[in-house]
Design a protein around this motif. Structure first.
Motif, PDB file in Angstrom:
ATOM      1  N   GLY A   1       0.815  -1.264  -0.080  1.00 24.18           N
ATOM      2  CA  GLY A   1      -0.122   0.032  -0.152  1.00 24.18           C
ATOM      3  C   GLY A   1       0.977   1.257  -0.006  1.00 24.18           C
TER       4      GLY A   1
ATOM      5  N   SER B   1       2.067   1.620  -3.548  1.00 22.12           N
ATOM      6  CA  SER B   1       1.245   1.683  -4.678  1.00 22.12           C
ATOM      7  C   SER B   1      -0.118   2.605  -4.488  1.00 22.12           C
ATOM      8  N   TYR B   2      -0.443   2.953  -3.279  1.00 17.58           N
ATOM      9  CA  TYR B   2      -1.689   3.922  -3.097  1.00 17.58           C
ATOM     10  C   TYR B   2      -1.512   5.046  -3.986  1.00 17.58           C
TER      11      TYR B   2
ATOM     12  N   ALA C   1      -2.822   4.283  -7.264  1.00 23.54           N
ATOM     13  CA  ALA C   1      -4.038   3.703  -7.275  1.00 23.54           C
ATOM     14  C   ALA C   1      -5.098   4.962  -7.361  1.00 23.54           C
ATOM     15  N   LYS C   2      -4.696   5.998  -6.775  1.00 26.51           N
ATOM     16  CA  LYS C   2      -5.392   7.222  -6.808  1.00 26.51           C
ATOM     17  C   LYS C   2      -5.292   7.699  -7.912  1.00 26.51           C
TER      18      LYS C   2
ATOM     19  N   SER D   1     -10.509   3.622   0.066  1.00 27.03           N
ATOM     20  CA  SER D   1      -9.778   4.295   0.983  1.00 27.03           C
ATOM     21  C   SER D   1      -8.558   3.598   1.187  1.00 27.03           C
ATOM     22  N   ARG D   2      -7.536   4.066   1.432  1.00 25.57           N
ATOM     23  CA  ARG D   2      -6.239   3.520   1.754  1.00 25.57           C
ATOM     24  C   ARG D   2      -6.272   2.224   2.715  1.00 25.57           C
TER      25      ARG D   2
ATOM     26  N   TRP E   1      -7.854  -0.558   0.658  1.00 29.85           N
ATOM     27  CA  TRP E   1      -6.882  -0.820  -0.383  1.00 29.85           C
ATOM     28  C   TRP E   1      -5.814  -1.718   0.300  1.00 29.85           C
ATOM     29  N   ASP E   2      -5.483  -1.687   1.317  1.00 26.88           N
ATOM     30  CA  ASP E   2      -4.631  -2.675   2.125  1.00 26.88           C
ATOM     31  C   ASP E   2      -5.315  -4.090   2.505  1.00 26.88           C
TER      32      ASP E   2
ATOM     33  N   ASN F   1      -5.739  -5.958  -0.785  1.00 29.00           N
ATOM     34  CA  ASN F   1      -4.402  -6.624  -1.257  1.00 29.00           C
ATOM     35  C   ASN F   1      -4.306  -7.799  -0.200  1.00 29.00           C
TER      36      ASN F   1
END
Length: 321
Positions: free
Chosen positions: A19, A22-23, A26-27, A89-90, A93-94, A97
């Motif tokens: 995360g 990569s976040y 992702a955004k 959201s972060r 997202w985590d 994954n």
């Protein structure tokens, strides 16, 4: 075989590092872009079906409890989507994954690579570069590097053998009803052009966010299904794909087995959840679609299939929890 709990923390920690890497990427992705509703390369229906088959086979080998957790993580992530790009959201997202990493680690590496290779075979070589051009290149590269590190952690904790196959009920009312449905609808099935590109085209007058809402209802339904029956249904679909002919039609016996398997998993879910899926799909399917599909087959066979389906539906509903 390593128990799921043995690698949960390590994969979870690795997902947080992924995360971090990569976040930002992702955004930047436009998750609302209609490109994600299109095929990733030229139209190759039977080759694409082989890729789907590998995914089904992998799903059938995965730990049902981890699949359920992954479905729940995706549902939660869809709920936190915001912003013009439709990013979750972060934290979610985590979580997604981590859940996916655990599912993949519950499947032997060979099955995972079968999916990777089959999808690669139907993806145009220019797709990765094009998708990278739509975001910040440096962020994309950082995300990819983070993914490769995450992949190594997952592989380190990967099982070496698949879990036991599912047990399949026999002699139940749904199985009997599935035979009647199959007898009534197989002529119709053989008339459908399964090699048509219509199934890969976006639905008329819809958008990715609208479709996402319908997919979310499907994910919720899947998360509530009986794990053994879901696994059995995946195995039935895998077998049915193996018996398709040059026109994409499966055998009568495998068609019956798939109908029975689907009936059983639907019966394992509360009716309200099933109706949520039905209603969400009705909201995104234009009224012209059924009429168009009906025009492509013998109407008498289509009506017979529909009548058989409604009778089957009543048997499933009677067995529903």
């Amino acid at each position: 075989m390593m128990a799921p709990a043995a690698f949960a923390d390590e994969i979870g920690d690795a997902a947080k590092k992924l995360g971090d890497a990569s976040y930002a990427f992702a955004k930047e992705v436009d998750w609302n872009n209609g490109i994600f509703l299109q095929a990733p390369g030229k139209f190759q229906p039977l080759k694409a079906l082989k890729a789907i088959d590998k995914m089904i086979d992998m799903g059938a080998a995965a730990d049902p409890k981890l699949l359920k957790a992954a479905a729940e993580a995706h549902h939660k992530a869809i709920g936190s989507i915001s912003g013009p790009n439709g990013v979750t959201s972060r934290a979610d997202w985590d979580a997604v994954n981590a859940a996916l990493g655990r599912v993949v680690a519950s499947v032997p590496k060979a099955k995972v690579m079968d999916v990777y290779n089959s999808v690669k075979d139907i993806t145009d070589p220019g797709v990765p570069a094009y998708m990278k051009s739509l975001v910040n290149g440096a962020d994309a590269e950082a995300a990819y590097k983070g993914f490769l590190e995450f992949k190594d952690v997952v592989e380190k904790n990967q099982v070496t053998a698949a879990s036991a196959p599912a047990s399949v009920p026999t002699g139940d009312k749904i199985g009997v009803a599935a035979k009647a449905l199959s007898d009534a609808s197989y002529p119709f099935l053989k008339e459908v052009d399964w090699l048509s590109d219509v199934y890969l085209k976006p639905l008329p007058d819809t958008t990715a966010p609208k479709v996402m809402k319908a997919i979310d209802k499907m994910i919720v339904m899947g998360s509530q299904m009986d794990g053994n029956l879901l696994k059995a249904a995946a195995a039935a679909h895998h077998k049915a794909i193996g018996s398709i002919d040059a026109k994409g039609v499966t055998s009568a016996a495998d068609y019956e087995a798939v109908n029975a398997a689907i009936g059983r998993i639907v019966a394992s879910v509360p009716k309200a959840t099933v109706m949520d899926v039905y209603n969400s799909m009705a909201a995104v399917v234009d009224g012209s679609v059924p009429t168009n599909m009906f025009s492509k087959v013998n109407p008498l066979d289509a009506v017979a299939a529909a009548k058989g389906f409604y009778t089957f539906k009543d048997v499933v509903e009677a067995a529903q929890r």
